[in-house]
Structure formats: structure tokens, C-alpha cells
Scaffold this active site. Structure first.
Site, PDB file in Angstrom:
ATOM      1  N   ASP A   1       0.258   5.285   0.551  1.00 42.92           N
ATOM      2  CA  ASP A   1      -0.746   6.212   1.045  1.00 42.92           C
ATOM      3  C   ASP A   1      -0.492   7.799   0.973  1.00 42.92           C
ATOM      4  OD1 ASP A   1      -2.335   3.871   1.958  1.00 42.92           O
ATOM      5  OD2 ASP A   1      -1.764   4.116   4.112  1.00 42.92           O
TER       6      ASP A   1
ATOM      7  N   ASN B   1       2.358   7.031   4.283  1.00 38.40           N
ATOM      8  CA  ASN B   1       2.763   5.639   4.962  1.00 38.40           C
ATOM      9  C   ASN B   1       3.056   4.879   3.375  1.00 38.40           C
ATOM     10  OD1 ASN B   1       3.323   3.885   6.482  1.00 38.40           O
ATOM     11  ND2 ASN B   1       1.457   3.990   7.434  1.00 38.40           N
TER      12      ASN B   1
ATOM     13  N   GLU C   1       0.856  -1.271  -0.055  1.00 40.45           N
ATOM     14  CA  GLU C   1       0.051   0.004   0.102  1.00 40.45           C
ATOM     15  C   GLU C   1       0.755   1.204   0.063  1.00 40.45           C
ATOM     16  OE1 GLU C   1      -3.282   1.731   3.036  1.00 40.45           O
ATOM     17  OE2 GLU C   1      -3.215  -0.386   2.725  1.00 40.45           O
TER      18      GLU C   1
ATOM     19  N   GLU D   1      -3.017  10.465   3.112  1.00 44.33           N
ATOM     20  CA  GLU D   1      -4.052  10.774   4.054  1.00 44.33           C
ATOM     21  C   GLU D   1      -4.181  12.144   4.428  1.00 44.33           C
ATOM     22  OE1 GLU D   1      -5.489   6.644   5.942  1.00 44.33           O
ATOM     23  OE2 GLU D   1      -4.026   7.580   6.725  1.00 44.33           O
TER      24      GLU D   1
ATOM     25  N   ARG E   1       9.629   6.054  19.998  1.00 45.48           N
ATOM     26  CA  ARG E   1       8.980   4.778  19.266  1.00 45.48           C
ATOM     27  C   ARG E   1       9.993   3.971  19.037  1.00 45.48           C
ATOM     28  NH1 ARG E   1       5.590   5.747  13.402  1.00 45.48           N
ATOM     29  NH2 ARG E   1       4.705   3.637  13.390  1.00 45.48           N
TER      30      ARG E   1
END
Length: 283
Positions: free
Chosen positions: A106, A123, A104, A108, A269
Site C-alpha cells: 500500500d 503498509n 497487499e 495511501e 502498541r
């Protein structure tokens, strides 16, 4: 976050006008290329197939997908996003295959309160794994006019562009053990939906349904296969594995002044270090 000079903005705007005018003089018919997949009458094709709109209300959003699948090439679409108070809404425009190990790519667009900027969220998923987010503010109001959002997908890399300005490059790092989308054909999808549990300030700002329906507009879709360069890429550019010097300058400009999140720099993260594809040159 610093701001670019007015002179720089004016130069880039003029350059974009030239590039967009030559590359996107007309688009394919939405009736020929796409099918409306959900949302009942909230998704519409009109003006003889030259315009498409998606709407969202409290009952449902809406969406469409391409009739064809694509494996490498360039995808261009002009969008005009939901105006006014768009907080809680997401307009998604992306390429995707199907299944648990899908690929995918992306775009958005995360809505916001009136007067506050949209966030453009990007992404890349490979073999079902994403978590490669980069987010940007835009250097214009994406609700006032149509702007062109493009994906260049080659075996060597994926380039995200806004009005022909590169904002992100995801390079093929298979030599480092990182999967790259190269074997699964993908369809184009787009949807407008309610995501007020996360889209605006992490879900703190909810959708104001008194402003519904929310509507986004689409025009001038073009798809260029890898074997057939478009007007916006010379043959040399199309075959090249890298951005040219001007493209690299533009990419640095966007990433310096307009990037608001980069997973590669998120040490909280990734306390053990950035993912391996983040290492080395961005270009």
C-alpha cells in the site's frame, strides 16, 4: 523533527530530475492497462489515454484497477494529489490480491488542511494480516506537480520509492516465520474516497464539502517484469538483494528526517516487543 539542509535538498532534487527523466519518459495507455471500476463519471481517462483522473464529491468517490495481474516486478506511476484543503480525503494506490488471506502493498496519501503536509502511509499485508504501517512527510508539495511513486517487488524484499528515492524496505523474513507476498498475483488499484472518520488528525478534522469535487491526477504508468530490467535499474541492481550504498544513504535520510510513524518503534502498541520482522538491519 529535524530538517535536511538546503544543499542536500538541492542535490537530491537534481538527482531525482535526472533519474525520473530517464526512467519515465513515457507511459502506457490507461485505456490499454486499466479499467474504471466505480464512481460513474468521477473517474476519467483522457488525452488519448495518457491521463487519468479520480474525483470525490459528497455522493461518491471513484476508483480504477489494472486489467492485468502481476507477480514480482516494478510498478511506477506519477500522481498529482488533491490540492488545497484535502482534509478527510484518502488517495490510495496499491497492489492487492483477493480473498481473506490476500496480500497487499500500500501507498495511501492522507489529506490535510491547506498549508499542512500530506502524510504518506505505507503498509504490507501478508496472508490477510497487515498492521505494518510506516508513515512519512514528503520533502515537496505533492499537489503542485506530478511525482513518481514506485513499488519494487522481488522475492527478497519490497522497496517503496518516491521519485526513485527509497523510503522503505520490507525484507523477506520467512526464515523467521514471517509470511512474505510471493505466490499470489496482484492487480494495481487506486481510489479516492472520504475517510474523515480517521484520515486527518485521527478524525478530528472533517472533510469540507464546500471544496468538492476533490481531484487527483495520474500519468506515465509503467510496469517492469522481474525478468526484464528497466532503464532505472541496471542488471546488477535488479538481481541484487540489497540497496546499493547510495540507496542506503537516501533511505537513512528519509527515515531520519521525514518518517513520522514506524510500527516497529511503537512500544505502546507492542508492549511485549516489536514484531519479529523489525529486528536486525533495516536494509
Amino acid at each position: 523533527m529535524g530538517k535536511p539542509s538546503l544543499a542536500g535538498l538541492a542535490l537530491l532534487a537534481a538527482t531525482c530530475a535526472i533519474l525520473v527523466g530517464t526512467a519515465f519518459g513515457g507511459g502506457s495507455s490507461f485505456n490499454d492497462e486499466f479499467e474504471l471500476t466505480w464512481g460513474d463519471q468521477r473517474a476519467k481517462i483522457f488525452s488519448g489515454g495518457q491521463l487519468l483522473s479520480l474525483s470525490l464529491d459528497k455522493v461518491s468517490g471513484s476508483g480504477f484497477r489494472s486489467k492485468r495481474e502481476y507477480l514480482f516486478g516494478r510498478i511506477d506511476m506519477q500522481l498529482k494529489l488533491v490540492a488545497g484543503n484535502s482534509a478527510g480525503t484518502v488517495t490510495a494506490y496499491y497492489l492487492s490480491s483477493q480473498g481473506p488471506t490476500h496480500d497487499e502493498i500500500d501507498f495511501e496519501f492522507l489529506g490535510n488542511l491547506s498549508g499542512d503536509p500530506y502524510i504518506l502511509h505505507t503498509n504490507v499485508f501478508t496472508q490477510g494480516k497487515g498492521n505494518r504501517e510506516q508513515q512519512f512527510y514528503l520533502w515537496f508539495d505533492p499537489t503542485r506537480n506530478f511525482h513518481t511513486y514506485s513499488i519494487v517487488w522481488k522475492p527478497q524484499h519490497i522497496i517503496f520509492l518516491v521519485d526513485n528515492i527509497p523510503i522503505r524496505v520490507f525484507k523477506n523474513a520467512e526464515s523467521l516465520g514471517v509470511p512474505f507476498p510471493k505466490s499470489q498475483p496482484m492487480r494495481i488499484y487506486s481510489s479516492l474516497w472520504n475517510a474523515d472518520d480517521w484520515a486527518t488528525r485521527g478524525g478530528l478534522v472533517k472533510t469540507d464539502w464546500s471544496k468538492a469535487p476533490f481531484t487527483a491526477y495520474y500519468r506515465n504508468f509503467q510496469a517492469t517484469h522481474l525478468s526484464s530490467p528497466s532503464n532505472s535499474f541496471s542488471n546488477g541492481d535488479w538481481q541484487s538483494n540489497e540497496l546499493d550504498p547510495n540507496g542506503r544513504r537516501r533511505l537513512r535520510w528519509v527515515q531520519k528526517y521525514f518518517m513520522v510513524y514506524n510500527y516497529c518503534a511503537d512500544s505502546k502498541r507492542f508492549p511485549q516487543g516489536a514484531p519479529i520482522e523489525c529486528k536486525g538491519s533495516r536494509f
